[in-house]
Design an enzyme around this catalytic site. Sequence first.
Site, mmCIF file in Angstrom:
data_model
loop_
_atom_site.group_PDB
_atom_site.id
_atom_site.type_symbol
_atom_site.label_atom_id
_atom_site.label_comp_id
_atom_site.label_asym_id
_atom_site.label_seq_id
_atom_site.Cartn_x
_atom_site.Cartn_y
_atom_site.Cartn_z
ATOM 1 N N ASN A 45 -77.267 -80.588 15.795
ATOM 2 C CA ASN A 45 -78.663 -80.278 16.315
ATOM 3 C C ASN A 45 -78.999 -79.016 17.049
ATOM 4 O OD1 ASN A 45 -77.206 -82.532 17.659
ATOM 5 N ND2 ASN A 45 -78.410 -81.838 19.224
ATOM 6 N N ALA A 76 -87.989 -89.655 11.617
ATOM 7 C CA ALA A 76 -89.188 -89.141 10.869
ATOM 8 C C ALA A 76 -89.635 -87.913 11.622
ATOM 9 C CB ALA A 76 -90.451 -90.217 11.136
ATOM 10 N N HIS A 77 -89.265 -87.929 12.833
ATOM 11 C CA HIS A 77 -89.998 -86.735 13.455
ATOM 12 C C HIS A 77 -89.447 -85.511 13.663
ATOM 13 C CE1 HIS A 77 -87.677 -86.308 17.749
ATOM 14 N NE2 HIS A 77 -87.291 -87.434 17.331
ATOM 15 N N CYS A 92 -80.240 -78.847 31.756
ATOM 16 C CA CYS A 92 -80.566 -79.004 33.198
ATOM 17 C C CYS A 92 -79.980 -80.283 33.553
ATOM 18 C CB CYS A 92 -81.995 -79.056 33.467
ATOM 19 S SG CYS A 92 -82.616 -77.330 33.329
ATOM 20 N N GLN A 100 -80.572 -84.179 11.307
ATOM 21 C CA GLN A 100 -80.949 -82.765 11.259
ATOM 22 C C GLN A 100 -80.909 -82.490 9.856
ATOM 23 O OE1 GLN A 100 -82.400 -80.858 13.267
ATOM 24 N NE2 GLN A 100 -82.039 -81.975 15.036
ATOM 25 N N ALA A 154 -83.464 -92.472 15.607
ATOM 26 C CA ALA A 154 -82.305 -92.329 15.289
ATOM 27 C C ALA A 154 -81.500 -92.663 16.495
ATOM 28 C CB ALA A 154 -82.103 -90.994 14.862
ATOM 29 N N THR A 155 -82.067 -92.620 17.529
ATOM 30 C CA THR A 155 -81.053 -93.134 18.639
ATOM 31 C C THR A 155 -80.916 -94.718 18.445
ATOM 32 O OG1 THR A 155 -81.962 -91.553 20.331
ATOM 33 C CG2 THR A 155 -80.812 -93.454 21.455
ATOM 34 N N THR A 204 -91.633 -106.648 14.761
ATOM 35 C CA THR A 204 -92.621 -106.173 13.927
ATOM 36 C C THR A 204 -92.436 -104.594 13.442
ATOM 37 O OG1 THR A 204 -94.158 -108.040 14.793
ATOM 38 C CG2 THR A 204 -95.248 -106.120 13.789
#
Length: 409
Positions: free
Chosen positions: A155, A204-205, A330, A183, A75-76, A244
């Site tokens: 998110n 996907a993740h 951080c 999200q 998505a980035t 690819t």
Amino acid sequence: MAIKLPIYMDYHATTPVDQRVVETMLPYFHEKFGNAASRNHSFGWTAEEAVENARAQIASLINASPKEIIFTSGATESNNLAIKGAAEMYREKGNHIITQVIEHKAVLDTCKRLEKYGYEVTYLPVGKDGRIDLDDLRKAITNKTILISIMYANNEIGVIQPVQEIGKIAKEHGILFHSDAVQALGKIPIDVQKDNLDMISLTAHKLYGPKGCGALYVRRRNPRVQLSAQIDGGGHERGMRSGTLNVPGIVGFGKAAELCQQEMATESARLSGLRDRLKDAIFGKLDEVYINGSMTHRLPHNINISFAFVEGESLLMGINDIAVSSGSACTSATLEPSYVLKALGVGEDLAHTSIRFGLGRFNTLEEVDYVSSRVIEVVERLRELSPLYEMAKEGIDLSKLNWKTAAEH
Ligand SMILES: *Cc1c(COP(=O)(O)O)cnc(C)c1O
């Protein structure tokens, strides 16, 4: 059932790959390893067929047509392609983009870069509920506005934006509407037709598929969206994204999307039940706790809570057998409060004591009860050591406190 530690409750960060997804992917690493762009033999055809099947599975989840799905590395990249691609393509039409302050960094930093190249970007504020004001959006539109990019759901706080209304406004003005829908995908229904979405970023993740595999939905009709490619090469993906294709990843993404489509209704109901159970347990036992963002316009599996009168780091240390995210980021050596919570008007101290609980497919009721009892126990223990909490309980207005007398108190 015995609980296995640590408990994962950070499903907004990433999700484990569903075993059913893993099994669907496996043949495409070795046995069916072909390049989907190889047109001359069956190895290529087999890979291409698998990719087209996945395209259809993902399109079906958002009510799009398969040809409107462009595969990316995540998505980035999709956010970069949507925003930079549209900015470049429609430069003649205008140079103004509207977004909002609690977008993911992949949108904010992309917009910041475009500002360096002469684009103008309006960053709409959000209210205490975490949503933009539609009047602010209407007022921000100029005759140079080419793109509105507003995320579907956040998110950190899980707040869902008024996407359908934004889509309507964008369409009325002939402005493209892009949404980072990472999200929301597979968690709540998304309909690109009903919502007048022109582009949405997917990955996907975050829905039990593999990492490094994403997509951009790009509308083909009414209007036909055109994008300048940001990665040049062999002209894959209708010329919008060369390279690819990650066939096993794409196959997994498709399967993950199909599973979500089949199971979304029951899964979301189960997770919102667990989420509410967690919230009710915490609010039943603790005072001085605050929910960040709207509770009504919220993803079913999210809750973000601030715990006043505890020290953020001590809280996280105390519950270190539970994987959650905090309201601190951080950045180098310093601990910065989350820019999302800041935008909601949450004070710095409170932001540092905030916890995002992101529930998911593999969380159990036993885990939820363990998490609530651990959190309650640790917060109570920390507050016993807090003179400020004691004073607040005695009715002393801490904001009016003279710190010299407080020390003597
Ligand atoms: C995770 C996330 C991204 C980034 O997706 P990647 O596939 O990891 O690059 C973008 N936007 C939102 C809202 C996210 O939660």
